[in-house]
Scaffold this motif. Structure first.
Motif, PDB file in Angstrom:
ATOM      1  N   UNK A   4       0.864  -1.181   0.000  1.00  0.00           N
ATOM      2  CA  UNK A   4       0.000   0.000   0.000  1.00  0.00           C
ATOM      3  C   UNK A   4       0.895   1.224   0.000  1.00  0.00           C
ATOM      4  N   UNK A   5       1.126   1.790  -1.185  1.00  0.00           N
ATOM      5  CA  UNK A   5       2.137   2.835  -1.306  1.00  0.00           C
ATOM      6  C   UNK A   5       1.724   4.112  -0.594  1.00  0.00           C
ATOM      7  N   UNK A   6       2.713   4.694   0.102  1.00  0.00           N
ATOM      8  CA  UNK A   6       2.545   5.963   0.803  1.00  0.00           C
ATOM      9  C   UNK A   6       3.718   6.846   0.390  1.00  0.00           C
ATOM     10  N   UNK A   7       3.449   8.000  -0.192  1.00  0.00           N
ATOM     11  CA  UNK A   7       4.513   8.876  -0.688  1.00  0.00           C
ATOM     12  C   UNK A   7       5.301   9.530   0.431  1.00  0.00           C
ATOM     13  N   UNK A   8       4.770   9.519   1.660  1.00  0.00           N
ATOM     14  CA  UNK A   8       5.476  10.203   2.755  1.00  0.00           C
ATOM     15  C   UNK A   8       6.821   9.556   3.083  1.00  0.00           C
ATOM     16  N   UNK A   9       6.900   8.228   3.280  1.00  0.00           N
ATOM     17  CA  UNK A   9       8.224   7.622   3.499  1.00  0.00           C
ATOM     18  C   UNK A   9       9.158   7.817   2.306  1.00  0.00           C
ATOM     19  N   UNK A  10       8.608   7.767   1.101  1.00  0.00           N
ATOM     20  CA  UNK A  10       9.413   8.012  -0.106  1.00  0.00           C
ATOM     21  C   UNK A  10      10.058   9.395  -0.036  1.00  0.00           C
ATOM     22  N   UNK A  11       9.250  10.403   0.294  1.00  0.00           N
ATOM     23  CA  UNK A  11       9.757  11.771   0.396  1.00  0.00           C
ATOM     24  C   UNK A  11      10.738  11.909   1.547  1.00  0.00           C
ATOM     25  N   UNK A  12      10.427  11.267   2.667  1.00  0.00           N
ATOM     26  CA  UNK A  12      11.311  11.329   3.842  1.00  0.00           C
ATOM     27  C   UNK A  12      12.685  10.773   3.521  1.00  0.00           C
ATOM     28  N   UNK A  13      12.726   9.653   2.806  1.00  0.00           N
ATOM     29  CA  UNK A  13      14.004   9.043   2.426  1.00  0.00           C
ATOM     30  C   UNK A  13      14.836  10.014   1.591  1.00  0.00           C
ATOM     31  N   UNK A  14      14.230  10.623   0.602  1.00  0.00           N
ATOM     32  CA  UNK A  14      14.972  11.539  -0.279  1.00  0.00           C
ATOM     33  C   UNK A  14      15.474  12.754   0.492  1.00  0.00           C
ATOM     34  N   UNK A  15      14.614  13.345   1.318  1.00  0.00           N
ATOM     35  CA  UNK A  15      15.008  14.537   2.072  1.00  0.00           C
ATOM     36  C   UNK A  15      16.129  14.221   3.054  1.00  0.00           C
ATOM     37  N   UNK A  16      16.002  13.101   3.778  1.00  0.00           N
ATOM     38  CA  UNK A  16      17.022  12.727   4.761  1.00  0.00           C
ATOM     39  C   UNK A  16      18.349  12.388   4.078  1.00  0.00           C
ATOM     40  N   UNK A  17      18.278  11.777   2.916  1.00  0.00           N
ATOM     41  CA  UNK A  17      19.491  11.441   2.153  1.00  0.00           C
ATOM     42  C   UNK A  17      20.251  12.713   1.786  1.00  0.00           C
TER      43      UNK A  17
END
Length: 341
Positions: free
Chosen positions: A252-265
């Motif tokens: 169940x895709x959630x864009x929030x973890x996706x965005x969090x990963x990119x920002x934290x990286x």
């Protein structure tokens, strides 16, 4: 057929002697966690250890296979020396993989750390993993023993043949494969050019840093396991691949973890190459199609019912990921471009 470690006390004694683990005591018990290989818990006088017994289909008679498996453990060892919490197997003079009568073994210190269930992933987990990935990509680790893993772009002919075979064998979801054949072939056509584009920048990295390969101890500290996929790859490709996984692209895709990963990286010093994002996206989908076809092959097998069941489940999983990626592609590209340099 290689005997299970629990039925082979001679191999247990040899491993204990080789790594000076002390006398074996108690029993060897199989533990969950091995998707492909078998994992065992061994108790000796000096403590507890985890033993990975490599699957029968790993060709231990092939020097290149043996060298590559050993090199991935050396890679984990090198990252550990640079402050990455990497779990690596015990070794003697950089020889990690032990071959005993055709069976391959890796021996690890035992850890009580556990993987976080997908439903239990929180923002701080994603931030920590992204920060470690940025550190890995900037470490400039050099492992001469680590060979290049050949990548074979899938061909349209292979796709068509396997889909037809799946339909003939009435494999579950094969009608969806047939209905979406044109979309799959479009992905296939983009795969080889994307791989060529990504060769422009490569680093040595983990290669499979999804949630199941990150363990967490009671203090919330991470431990990276299963370095079997370690290789040279494009950092933007790996970042987007892991961000999609941590976002749940196969569930169940959630864009929030996706965005969090990119920002934290990026916050941790990582660099997302804007000109690599389209190729990375195409390569990810191409890799999924490769995995899809591998599991179609599993699902049409006539002998091994367990492999057929695993294959069918994985076909379902990859189809879901591809469909979600199709729906989310423009949105995810926009998010990635926002953090790119």
């Amino acid at each position: 057929m290689i005997k299970a470690l629990s039925d082979n006390p001679t191999h247990i004694a040899q491993l204990c002697s080789l790594f000076e683990l002390g006398a074996f005591r108690g029993s060897v018990s199989q533990v969950p966690g091995g998707f492909h290989h078998s994992m065992w818990r061994l108790e000796t006088q000096s403590g507890c250890f985890a033993i990975k017994q490599l699957a029968d289909d790993m060709d231990m008679a092939d020097p290149a296979t043996v060298a590559q498996i050993n090199a991935t453990e050396i890679t984990a060892c090198e990252f550990s020396r640079r402050g990455i919490p990497a779990l690596h197997s015990l070794h003697r003079d950089r020889q990690h993989l032990q071959l005993l009568e055709g069976a391959g073994y890796l021996v690890y210190p035992w850890t009580n750390a556990t993987a976080c269930h997908r439903n239990g992933i929180e923002q701080h987990h994603a931030v920590i993993v992204a920060s470690m990935l940025a550190h890995i990509h900037s470490s400039d680790v050099n492992v001469p023993e680590l060979g290049d893993v050949p990548v074979f772009p899938v061909t349209a002919e292979r796709v068509i043949d396997l889909v037809q075979l799946a339909r003939a064998r009435n494999v579950r979801y094969s009608h969806i494969l047939q209905d979406r054949l044109d979309d799959i072939l479009r992905i296939v056509a983009l795969h080889a050019p994307a791989l060529e584009r990504l060769k422009g920048r490569q680093v040595i990295s983990h290669g499979d840093l999804d949630h199941k390969n990150v363990l967490w101890d009671e203090a919330g500290e991470p431990l990276l396991i299963d370095w079997e996929s370690a290789r040279r790859l494009n950092p933007t490709y790996e970042l987007l691949l892991e961000a999609l996984d941590w976002g749940g692209i196969t569930a169940n895709f959630d864009a929030r973890p996706f965005t969090t990963i990119l920002r934290a990286y990026v916050d941790a010093g990582g660099r997302i190459a804007e000109d690599m994002i389209p190729a990375a996206s195409d390569a990810i989908q191409g890799a999924w199609v490769n995995w899809l076809l591998y599991n179609v092959g599993r699902a049409v097998g006539l002998k091994d019912t367990q492999q057929r069941a695993i294959g069918s489940d994985q076909v379902d999983l990859v189809l879901s990921a591809l469909l979600r990626m199709e729906k989310q592609a423009d949105r995810l590209t926009e998010i990635a471009m926002r953090y790119a340099s």
